[in-house]
Every structure is written in C-alpha cells, then in structure tokens.
Design a protein around this motif. Structure first.
Motif, PDB file in Angstrom:
ATOM      1  N   ALA A 197      -8.856   8.472 -11.308  1.00  0.00           N
ATOM      2  CA  ALA A 197      -9.405   9.439 -10.365  1.00  0.00           C
ATOM      3  C   ALA A 197      -8.482   9.563  -9.159  1.00  0.00           C
ATOM      4  N   GLY A 198      -8.279  10.798  -8.736  1.00  0.00           N
ATOM      5  CA  GLY A 198      -7.365  11.068  -7.635  1.00  0.00           C
ATOM      6  C   GLY A 198      -5.954  11.390  -8.085  1.00  0.00           C
ATOM      7  N   GLY A 199      -5.673  11.160  -9.348  1.00  0.00           N
ATOM      8  CA  GLY A 199      -4.342  11.412  -9.872  1.00  0.00           C
ATOM      9  C   GLY A 199      -4.124  12.854 -10.276  1.00  0.00           C
ATOM     10  N   SER A 200      -2.961  13.111 -10.873  1.00  0.00           N
ATOM     11  CA  SER A 200      -2.567  14.462 -11.257  1.00  0.00           C
ATOM     12  C   SER A 200      -2.055  14.493 -12.691  1.00  0.00           C
ATOM     13  N   LEU A 201      -2.208  15.650 -13.292  1.00  0.00           N
ATOM     14  CA  LEU A 201      -1.631  15.922 -14.610  1.00  0.00           C
ATOM     15  C   LEU A 201      -1.220  17.378 -14.648  1.00  0.00           C
ATOM     16  N   GLN A 207      -1.649  22.992 -13.490  1.00  0.00           N
ATOM     17  CA  GLN A 207      -1.418  21.853 -12.612  1.00  0.00           C
ATOM     18  C   GLN A 207      -2.774  21.369 -12.115  1.00  0.00           C
ATOM     19  N   MET A 208      -3.064  20.096 -12.344  1.00  0.00           N
ATOM     20  CA  MET A 208      -4.366  19.535 -11.969  1.00  0.00           C
ATOM     21  C   MET A 208      -4.147  18.385 -11.000  1.00  0.00           C
ATOM     22  N   ASP A 209      -4.667  18.530  -9.813  1.00  0.00           N
ATOM     23  CA  ASP A 209      -4.536  17.508  -8.782  1.00  0.00           C
ATOM     24  C   ASP A 209      -5.905  16.981  -8.392  1.00  0.00           C
ATOM     25  N   THR A 210      -5.900  15.836  -7.739  1.00  0.00           N
ATOM     26  CA  THR A 210      -7.142  15.211  -7.253  1.00  0.00           C
ATOM     27  C   THR A 210      -8.196  15.192  -8.362  1.00  0.00           C
ATOM     28  N   LEU A 211      -7.805  14.678  -9.494  1.00  0.00           N
ATOM     29  CA  LEU A 211      -8.696  14.681 -10.647  1.00  0.00           C
ATOM     30  C   LEU A 211      -9.899  13.790 -10.419  1.00  0.00           C
ATOM     31  N   LYS A 212     -11.013  14.217 -11.021  1.00  0.00           N
ATOM     32  CA  LYS A 212     -12.284  13.511 -10.903  1.00  0.00           C
ATOM     33  C   LYS A 212     -12.778  13.119 -12.297  1.00  0.00           C
ATOM     34  N   PRO A 213     -13.605  12.080 -12.397  1.00  0.00           N
ATOM     35  CA  PRO A 213     -14.135  11.719 -13.727  1.00  0.00           C
ATOM     36  C   PRO A 213     -14.826  12.890 -14.425  1.00  0.00           C
ATOM     37  N   GLU A 214     -15.451  13.770 -13.680  1.00  0.00           N
ATOM     38  CA  GLU A 214     -16.134  14.917 -14.291  1.00  0.00           C
ATOM     39  C   GLU A 214     -15.166  15.965 -14.838  1.00  0.00           C
ATOM     40  N   ASP A 215     -13.877  15.794 -14.601  1.00  0.00           N
ATOM     41  CA  ASP A 215     -12.879  16.676 -15.207  1.00  0.00           C
ATOM     42  C   ASP A 215     -12.535  16.239 -16.635  1.00  0.00           C
ATOM     43  N   THR A 216     -13.058  15.101 -17.047  1.00  0.00           N
ATOM     44  CA  THR A 216     -12.797  14.605 -18.397  1.00  0.00           C
ATOM     45  C   THR A 216     -13.309  15.598 -19.435  1.00  0.00           C
ATOM     46  N   ALA A 217     -12.419  16.033 -20.324  1.00  0.00           N
ATOM     47  CA  ALA A 217     -12.763  17.033 -21.335  1.00  0.00           C
ATOM     48  C   ALA A 217     -11.543  17.298 -22.206  1.00  0.00           C
ATOM     49  N   SER A 218     -11.773  18.010 -23.282  1.00  0.00           N
ATOM     50  CA  SER A 218     -10.660  18.592 -24.021  1.00  0.00           C
ATOM     51  C   SER A 218     -10.349  19.940 -23.397  1.00  0.00           C
ATOM     52  N   TYR A 219      -9.094  20.185 -23.151  1.00  0.00           N
ATOM     53  CA  TYR A 219      -8.650  21.418 -22.492  1.00  0.00           C
ATOM     54  C   TYR A 219      -7.950  22.315 -23.504  1.00  0.00           C
ATOM     55  N   TYR A 220      -8.343  23.593 -23.486  1.00  0.00           N
ATOM     56  CA  TYR A 220      -7.850  24.552 -24.465  1.00  0.00           C
ATOM     57  C   TYR A 220      -7.159  25.714 -23.775  1.00  0.00           C
ATOM     58  N   CYS A 221      -6.019  26.066 -24.297  1.00  0.00           N
ATOM     59  CA  CYS A 221      -5.296  27.248 -23.848  1.00  0.00           C
ATOM     60  C   CYS A 221      -5.839  28.457 -24.611  1.00  0.00           C
ATOM     61  N   ALA A 222      -5.854  29.612 -23.950  1.00  0.00           N
ATOM     62  CA  ALA A 222      -6.419  30.806 -24.576  1.00  0.00           C
ATOM     63  C   ALA A 222      -5.679  32.051 -24.117  1.00  0.00           C
ATOM     64  N   VAL A 223      -5.707  33.067 -24.943  1.00  0.00           N
ATOM     65  CA  VAL A 223      -5.090  34.346 -24.597  1.00  0.00           C
ATOM     66  C   VAL A 223      -5.997  35.487 -25.018  1.00  0.00           C
ATOM     67  N   GLY A 224      -6.022  36.525 -24.198  1.00  0.00           N
ATOM     68  CA  GLY A 224      -6.805  37.705 -24.501  1.00  0.00           C
ATOM     69  C   GLY A 224      -6.114  38.948 -23.982  1.00  0.00           C
TER      70      GLY A 224
END
Length: 122
Positions: free
Chosen positions: A14-18, A82-99
C-alpha cells in the motif's frame, strides 16, 4: 487481427506504484477510444480510466482520481496506466479495452485484453 496484451501487474505494498502496459496490435491506439477496467473477486467489472481518440480527454473513476493516469505511447502503440498511492481496495485483475468512441462502458468495448493481476498488500 486485433490483440491487446497487458503486462506490469504484480504485488505491491500500500502506498506504492505500478505502471500497467497494454501492447496493441491490429489497430492504432491513437485512432480509437482506449481504457482500463478492473474486476475484483466477486465483483462486477468496472471502468477505471479511459481516453478518447487522438489523445482526447481522459476520464477516471472517482475512486482513482488523482492517483491513476492513462496515456498512450503512440510510437510503441501502447496504452499505459500509471498507478500511484495504491490501496488494498485497488486489488483486482486489470483489463485493457478498446472501442470506437467514448463513453467506453463494458457494453461498448469492442476488444478486451486477457488481464493482469494487481495485488496491493496492507
């Protein structure tokens, strides 16, 4: 053939970046609306961030405003989150999408990536 390949997920405190990366092929990320969604276990998929074509305006979920940023690297045909100040509630699978255009709701997504897992420890 359109393909979206995500990378960059992992375990962070928590608090880190990805930074998540979505390498696109079969189309130009500059010509379409692109976005990131996430899905936590037992929850519905939700939009996190999206950006219109030609480096159009970006929109963010309230829960990530001020912490996440979406942008495209056109020479590399890549969409970044870019994800900063990450929180435990940000835990998830992240999907890229296009429309074709904004708004980029799940029902308007034309192509999905397979996802990358982000785990934020407390």
């Amino acid at each position: 053939e359109v393909q979206l390949v995500e990378s960059g997920g992992g375990l962070v405190q928590a608090g880190g970046s990805l930074t998540l990366s979505c390498e696109a092929s079969g189309f130009s990320v500059n010509d379409y609306a692109v976005g990131w969604f996430r899905q936590a276990p037992g929850k519905e998929r939700e939009g996190v961030a999206c950006r219109g074509s030609n480096n159009g305006p970006a929109t963010y979920a309230e829960s990530v405003k001020g912490r996440f940023a979406i942008f495209t690297d056109n020479p590399k045909n890549t969409v970044l989150l870019q994800m900063d100040t990450l929180k435990p509630e940000d835990t998830a699978s992240y999907y890229c999408a296009v429309g074709n255009s904004l708004p980029l709701s799940p029902s308007r997504v034309a192509y999905w990536g397979k996802g990358t897992l982000v785990t934020v420890s407390s």
